[in-house]
Design an enzyme around this catalytic site. Structure first.
Site, PDB file in Angstrom:
ATOM      1  CB  THR A 155      27.398  19.653  13.319  1.00 39.31           C
ATOM      2  OG1 THR A 155      26.916  20.095  11.958  1.00 39.31           O
ATOM      3  CG2 THR A 155      27.121  18.254  13.668  1.00 39.31           C
ATOM      4  CB  VAL A 184      21.551  14.026   3.287  1.00 37.08           C
ATOM      5  CG1 VAL A 184      21.857  13.291   4.601  1.00 37.08           C
ATOM      6  CG2 VAL A 184      19.968  13.973   3.396  1.00 37.08           C
ATOM      7  N   GLY A 185      24.118  15.728   4.685  1.00 31.69           N
ATOM      8  CA  GLY A 185      25.724  15.620   4.844  1.00 31.69           C
ATOM      9  C   GLY A 185      26.164  14.603   5.498  1.00 31.69           C
ATOM     10  CG  ASP A 186      29.361  15.050   8.153  1.00 34.95           C
ATOM     11  OD1 ASP A 186      28.848  16.099   7.718  1.00 34.95           O
ATOM     12  OD2 ASP A 186      30.055  14.856   9.030  1.00 34.95           O
ATOM     13  N   GLY A 207      31.840  20.221  10.136  1.00 32.32           N
ATOM     14  CA  GLY A 207      32.461  20.866   8.854  1.00 32.32           C
ATOM     15  C   GLY A 207      31.694  20.394   7.768  1.00 32.32           C
TER      16      GLY A 207
HETATM   17  C1  SD4 Z   1      27.068  19.052   7.418  1.00 29.03           C
HETATM   18  N1  SD4 Z   1      28.934  18.522   8.846  1.00 29.03           N
HETATM   19  O1  SD4 Z   1      25.971  19.014   7.335  1.00 29.03           O
HETATM   20  C2  SD4 Z   1      27.661  19.285   8.880  1.00 29.03           C
HETATM   21  C3  SD4 Z   1      27.593  20.555   8.946  1.00 29.03           C
HETATM   22  C4  SD4 Z   1      28.454  21.091   9.904  1.00 29.03           C
HETATM   23  O2  SD4 Z   1      29.938  22.553  10.548  1.00 29.03           O
HETATM   24  O3  SD4 Z   1      29.153  20.484  10.782  1.00 29.03           O
HETATM   25  N2  SD4 Z   1      29.022  22.162   9.782  1.00 29.03           N
HETATM   26  O4  SD4 Z   1      27.919  18.790   6.276  1.00 29.03           O
END
Ligand code: SD4
Length: 295
Positions: A155, A184-186, A207
């Site tokens: 990301t 959906v993530g952060d 992450g």
């Molecule tokens: C998520 N934080 O969708 C993002 C993915 C990411 O390292 O940053 N991966 O959870």
């Protein structure tokens, strides 16, 4: 603080995205405002089909759909976000349109996509041949296991301070590879993947999004800075809020970067391997972050 002391402009971003951060730095140096510089910067990775974690070429969900998440936050406290968007590459720019052209903060799925077309964005097939191949390979023994520090990119979250000393940021991602459909993530969640308070500073995370959301990581970092911590101390505390409550933090990575109003920068992550970019005074450096797990 006088602007001269601040040595603005400054751009920082997650991971070793040299070209993206340089682009933001160049835009800032021309006098472009922080938010537009951040969007121009992250769009370099959204357009980069070799990057399998952002924009076109991003890894799909387990059913083969590439769905993107992004948000932006401006120095006046306005923000915009899009989640689970298909067929649109430049979702950070789309998130800005949500902010400026709608009465809302967040649009999801087909609504976000239709809004994009109404704004002149073009439809694109985000699933490249190589991402499709990798997904087909994964399907042979499908196990959902987000890997730590793959190829030093993931990301992209970016924070910029422009020549006026104003702070803004953008965060954009295809999320975790082979996630469940609709996950959906952060990254598009204001306060989790990104938060800005122009009086204090800003933070972005990357992450395992579920853990960042549970601790509202970026908002937490800005609040810790408001209460007197440096960006470095605040990133360390936000990571430790997660490690203190989890006995399985060995299995995932979390990394934060932060900047305060004086232009001080901090970064911390769970596992060795996270780096970030910093552009200042015409110099664009890749910096290794300190990490929680020392062995
Ligand atoms: C998520 N934080 O969708 C993002 C993915 C990411 O390292 O940053 N991966 O959870």
């Amino acid at each position: 603080m006088a602007l001269n002391d601040l040595k603005a402009p400054i751009a920082i971003c997650t991971w070793g995205f040299v070209a993206a951060n340089a682009k933001a730095g160049e835009e800032l140096s021309k006098g472009i405002k922080a938010l537009d510089a951040a969007i121009a910067g992250v769009s370099v990775e959204e357009d980069n089909i070799k990057n399998t974690t952002v924009g076109k070429g991003g890894a799909p969900d387990r059913e083969g759909n590439v769905t993107l998440d992004a948000c932006v936050m401006d120095s006046n406290g306005d923000c915009g976000s899009v989640v689970c968007v298909e067929n649109i590459t430049n979702v950070a720019a789309l998130a800005k349109r949500v902010m400026t052209e709608t009465p809302h903060v967040m649009l999801a799925g087909s609504g976000a996509e239709e809004f994009a077309y109404s704004q002149g964005f073009e439809s694109d097939n985000l699933l490249t041949d190589s991402s499709k191949k990798a997904w087909e390979e994964w399907l042979k023994s499908p196990e959902y296991k987000p890997l730590i520090n793959i190829e030093n990119h993931d990301t992209i979250g970016m924070l910029c301070i422009d020549k006026d000393g104003d702070i803004a940021g953008a965060c954009t991602t295809s999320g975790l590879s082979y996630k469940m459909k609709g996950r959906v993530g952060d990254s598009p969640i204001i306060g989790s993947g990104l938060f800005i308070d122009n009086d204090i500073g800003g933070a972005v995370g990357t992450g395992m999004g579920e853990e960042i959301m549970k601790t509202v990581g970026s908002f937490l970092i800005v609040e810790l800075m408001r209460n007197g911590m440096s960006p470095q101390q605040a990133c360390e505390e936000a990571v430790q809020r997660i490690t203190r409550k989890n006995d399985h933090f060995n299995d995932f990575q979390i990394a934060y970067i932060a900047i305060n109003k004086s232009g001080d920068v901090g970064s911390y992550c769970i596992h060795k391997g996270f780096t970030y970019m910093k552009y200042q005074n015409g110099k664009n450096e890749n910096i290794h972050s300190d990490h929680y797990v020392k062995s």
